[in-house]
Design an enzyme around this catalytic site. Structure first.
Site, PDB file in Angstrom:
ATOM      1  N   GLY A  23     -14.578  86.497  28.494  1.00 14.24           N
ATOM      2  CA  GLY A  23     -13.991  87.127  27.402  1.00 14.24           C
ATOM      3  C   GLY A  23     -13.208  86.526  26.523  1.00 14.24           C
ATOM      4  O   GLY A  23     -13.309  86.688  25.448  1.00 14.24           O
ATOM      5  N   THR A  24     -12.649  85.199  26.636  1.00 18.66           N
ATOM      6  CA  THR A  24     -11.986  84.373  25.914  1.00 18.66           C
ATOM      7  C   THR A  24     -13.013  83.971  25.030  1.00 18.66           C
ATOM      8  O   THR A  24     -12.605  83.874  23.595  1.00 18.66           O
ATOM      9  CB  THR A  24     -11.318  83.083  26.725  1.00 18.66           C
ATOM     10  OG1 THR A  24     -10.290  83.737  27.706  1.00 18.66           O
ATOM     11  CG2 THR A  24     -10.939  82.028  25.794  1.00 18.66           C
ATOM     12  N   SER A  76     -15.810  90.899  29.684  1.00 20.29           N
ATOM     13  CA  SER A  76     -16.235  90.148  30.710  1.00 20.29           C
ATOM     14  C   SER A  76     -16.610  90.491  32.060  1.00 20.29           C
ATOM     15  O   SER A  76     -15.899  91.483  32.548  1.00 20.29           O
ATOM     16  CB  SER A  76     -14.506  89.391  30.740  1.00 20.29           C
ATOM     17  OG  SER A  76     -14.765  88.109  31.856  1.00 20.29           O
ATOM     18  N   CYS A  97       6.222  82.479  35.126  1.00 23.05           N
ATOM     19  CA  CYS A  97       6.337  81.309  35.906  1.00 23.05           C
ATOM     20  C   CYS A  97       5.379  80.908  36.929  1.00 23.05           C
ATOM     21  O   CYS A  97       5.363  79.790  37.569  1.00 23.05           O
ATOM     22  CB  CYS A  97       7.923  81.520  36.663  1.00 23.05           C
ATOM     23  SG  CYS A  97       7.492  82.985  37.607  1.00 23.05           S
TER      24      CYS A  97
END
Length: 389
Positions: free
Chosen positions: A71-72, A199, A325
């Site tokens: 997908g990227t 994706s 994080c």
């Protein structure tokens, strides 16, 4: 160890039906689709059959579907490819503040290389203003890129309306639909979508395969150069196994979409109701109704999402946090900050994404385990102690 998996927006388990369909292409029918002998012709046929299935799922033509590695990559190709091909018309691109980094970082790259970028804000639910969008369009605007549904909070954008505005102004419209394809109904023609990214590994197929829908007539340049694969638009030997798997996976999801959407929405609402019943000081992030069937994102005040994840992990329950994080950054999610959450509240987020293999029992177990975890963490929290004073 038995575990419960609630991170289907991150990736999904491969369905048995999908695993079974790729086995012949690991053994006897492993040929390169570009060759001309028998096993290669079988590979080529399988590839084109998968292309037809992907096209059917989104209301496109097979020759408008191009396979990629993720997908990227599809997002990068849509944005960079259109930017490069249309720079004589203009260098202005519009996107939203809550896009996936595959879109935001690509747009930021272009902004450092001569292009201008407008980033639209979102409301408290994560939805852009159509009025803001209309005002942002300029004579030199060449592309609008707004995601179909957000990967963190599940909010679904008014895609058809965005597409209509783009079409009326003669601007290309790209949507990152990685989270949406197979889970909500999409028709690229009815919605005036010019480019759409998807994706495989969000649809119960293996990682490493994506696709980009490119409407006929769209001016776009390749970003990967080499051989003549994908009709000279995307070089590289096709990932036949991944493509066949994607075809079968998207076919199954399309067949099941109504029933599965109803089932997941029921589980989602059960989870939301149970959490609000048993846990105080909690916020639901994203739109209460205009959201993906299986997506739930909570912010639990006075504690950190990473601690919740670790304690759930000890119970064999796997989820994810709205806070970045977990990837080594101390910064909270850009999506949650864009909704107007404080840094402290954004840090206390938990994303539960339900999928094909989740059951009522899974939700019951989570609703049993989560309240004491939240209570224990708050009992150790100086922020919670201060609040009680």
């Amino acid at each position: 160890m038995k575990y419960i998996y609630f991170d289907n927006a991150g990736t999904t388990r491969v369905r048995p039906e999908v695993r079974d369909v790729i086995l012949p292409y690991l053994d006897e029918d492993f040929g390169n689709p570009s060759a001309i002998y028998d096993i290669a012709r079988k590979s080529k046929k399988a590839l084109e059959t998968a292309r037809e299935k992907v096209a059917k799922a989104i209301g496109a033509s097979p020759d408008e579907i191009f396979f990629t590695g993720s997908g990227t990559e599809s997002d990068n190709w849509a944005i960079k490819g259109v930017a490069e091909a249309n720079k004589q018309k203009g260098k202005h691109i519009i996107t939203s503040a809550i896009e996936h980094h595959a879109v935001l970082n690509t747009c930021e790259y272009l902004s450092k290389n001569g292009y201008e970028l407008t980033v639209l804000p979102v409301d408290e639910y994560g939805i852009i203003s159509l009025e803001d969008l209309e005002k942002a369009i300029r004579p030199d605007t060449i592309l609008i890129s707004v995601m179909f549904a957000n990967n963190e909070i599940g909010t679904i954008q008014p895609i058809a309306e965005i597409g209509k505005i783009a079409r009326n102004h003669g601007v290309y419209f790209h949507t990152d639909a990685v989270q949406a394809v197979g889970h909500v109904k999409i028709n690229v023609n009815e919605m005036n979508i010019d480019l759409l990214s998807l994706s495989a590994h969000k649809m119960y197929a293996p990682k490493g395969t994506g696709a980009l829908y490119i409407r006929k007539g769209t001016k776009i340049k390749p970003i990967i150069h080499g051989g003549g694969q994908e009709r000279n638009r995307r070089a590289g030997t096709e990932n036949l196994i991944g493509i066949v798997a994607l075809g079968r996976a998207i076919e199954l999801l399309t067949e099941e979409i109504d029933a599965e959407s109803e089932r997941l929405t029921g589980l989602r609402q059960k989870l939301i109701t149970g959490v609000f019943k048993d846990i105080p000081h909690v916020r639901l992030n994203g739109h209460p109704e205009k959201r993906l069937p299986g997506n739930v994102n909570f912010s639990f005040e006075y504690i950190e999402g990473e601690s919740i994840l670790l304690m759930l992990d000890m119970k064999g329950i796997y989820a994810s946090s709205g806070s970045a994080c977990t990837s080594g950054s101390l910064d909270p999610s850009h999506v949650l900050l864009a909704l107007g959450l404080s840094h402290a509240t954004a840090h206390g987020s938990l994303r539960i994404t339900l999928g094909k293999f989740n059951t009522d029992e899974d939700v019951d177990i989570l609703l049993n385990e989560l309240p004491p975890i939240i209570k224990k963490l708050r009992d150790m929290s100086p922020l919670y102690e201060e609040m009680k004073k």
